[in-house]
Design an enzyme around this catalytic site. Structure first.
Site, PDB file in Angstrom:
ATOM      1  N   HIS A 123       0.633  -0.738   0.028  1.00  0.00           N
ATOM      2  CA  HIS A 123       0.104   0.454  -0.018  1.00  0.00           C
ATOM      3  C   HIS A 123       0.939   1.347   0.439  1.00  0.00           C
ATOM      4  CE1 HIS A 123       0.879   0.622   4.160  1.00  0.00           C
ATOM      5  NE2 HIS A 123       0.511  -0.138   4.737  1.00  0.00           N
ATOM      6  N   ASP A 124       0.054   2.505  -0.970  1.00  0.00           N
ATOM      7  CA  ASP A 124       0.913   3.738  -0.419  1.00  0.00           C
ATOM      8  C   ASP A 124       2.601   3.587  -1.246  1.00  0.00           C
ATOM      9  OD1 ASP A 124      -1.076   4.902   0.653  1.00  0.00           O
ATOM     10  OD2 ASP A 124      -0.703   3.640   2.456  1.00  0.00           O
ATOM     11  N   GLY A 141       5.078  -1.358   2.186  1.00  0.00           N
ATOM     12  CA  GLY A 141       4.019   0.204   2.013  1.00  0.00           C
ATOM     13  C   GLY A 141       4.566   1.347   1.994  1.00  0.00           C
TER      14      GLY A 141
END
Length: 268
Positions: A123-124, A141
């Site tokens: 994520h991200d 992440g």
């Protein structure tokens, strides 16, 4: 461009947008918020979910999982995104997660990237164009990967780490610190082992440009002065060199992780 072809066993949920000339192979599953760019090919057993945008010309191989919920214990179903650029190669068992509200709310992949079997993008993350992740790379992440960087097989990249453009991460490396542009890191834990000169040559940088970056690298990681003094020395020596200034800008910008240093350096 040819018409879109969808195998009878594939499931495309209502609301999904499929571009012209796509080929959707057997047993693929595409969710209702997905937008798939023109000319993309899903070989078989590909699962795409969530608010996921994939650019034109994607080549996605069996058992890739794109856009499913991020592996984050605070995720509560927020509408976050995964955005993948044009002409990306995504091989078997690759996983990519959308962003989180604790981060950017988006995971972003640039054009012309290649993800080999088993690579994971958490994520991200922000991955710029022409990046290559070899088999089983684990990207945690909030990482940022600069354009034309290559991360070799089995490497693990700590969350919030920045990998500079045209950098090279050796196979099975465990990277806990930021990697400078053009840098090459090896080992567990990873250390800066020099410059990715081969990558620079392949990218078309001329001998003069490479020579200046090499000299700047030696000055930066010299043990004669402090690291800050070395930065000032390089700035004075190469005030107008764009690649050297880009390198210094990366260092000065800082990040959540310390820099990777050479093993010999007193600054490590």
């Amino acid at each position: 461009m040819s018409e879109t072809s969808v195998h009878p066993s594939a499931v495309i949920e209502d609301g999904a947008e499929i571009g012209e000339g796509c080929e959707i192979g057997p047993f693929c599953h595409i969710g209702p918020q997905v937008r798939l760019g023109a000319g993309s090919r899903l070989r078989s057993h590909v699962a795409i979910w969530g608010n996921t945008v994939i650019g034109a010309g994607a080549q996605i191989w069996p058992f890739a999982s794109l856009g499913h919920a991020p592996q984050h214990l605070k995720y509560r179903g927020e509408d976050t995104r995964l955005v993948i650029g044009d002409n990306c190669l995504i091989r078997e068992h690759v996983t990519m997660n959308p962003g989180t509200v604790q981060g950017r709310s988006e995971t972003t992949i640039g054009d012309n990237c290649a993800f080999f079997t088993g690579a994971h993008v958490a994520h991200d993350c922000v991955i710029e164009r022409n990046v290559t992740l070899i088999n089983n790379v684990m990207l945690a992440g909030h990482c940022t990967i600069g354009e034309y960087a290559t991360i070799a097989g089995g490497s693990g990249i700590h969350q919030f780490t920045r990998i500079g453009h045209h950098a090279y991460v050796g196979g099975l490396a465990a990277v806990e610190g930021d990697v400078i542009p053009f840098g090459m890191v090896l080992g567990n834990r990873a250390y800066l082992s020099g410059l990715n000169v081969i990558g620079m040559k392949r990218a078309g940088f001329d001998r003069h440009a490479i020579r200046n970056v090499r000299k700047a690298y030696r000055m930066l990681f010299s043990d004669d002065l402090t690291f800050k003094e070395n930065i000032d020395e390089v700035q004075g020596e190469y005030p107008e060199d764009p690649l050297v200034q880009d390198l210094l800008g990366f260092i000065r910008a800082g990040g959540d992780r310390a820099l990777c240093f050479p093993r010999h350096s007193q600054h490590a």
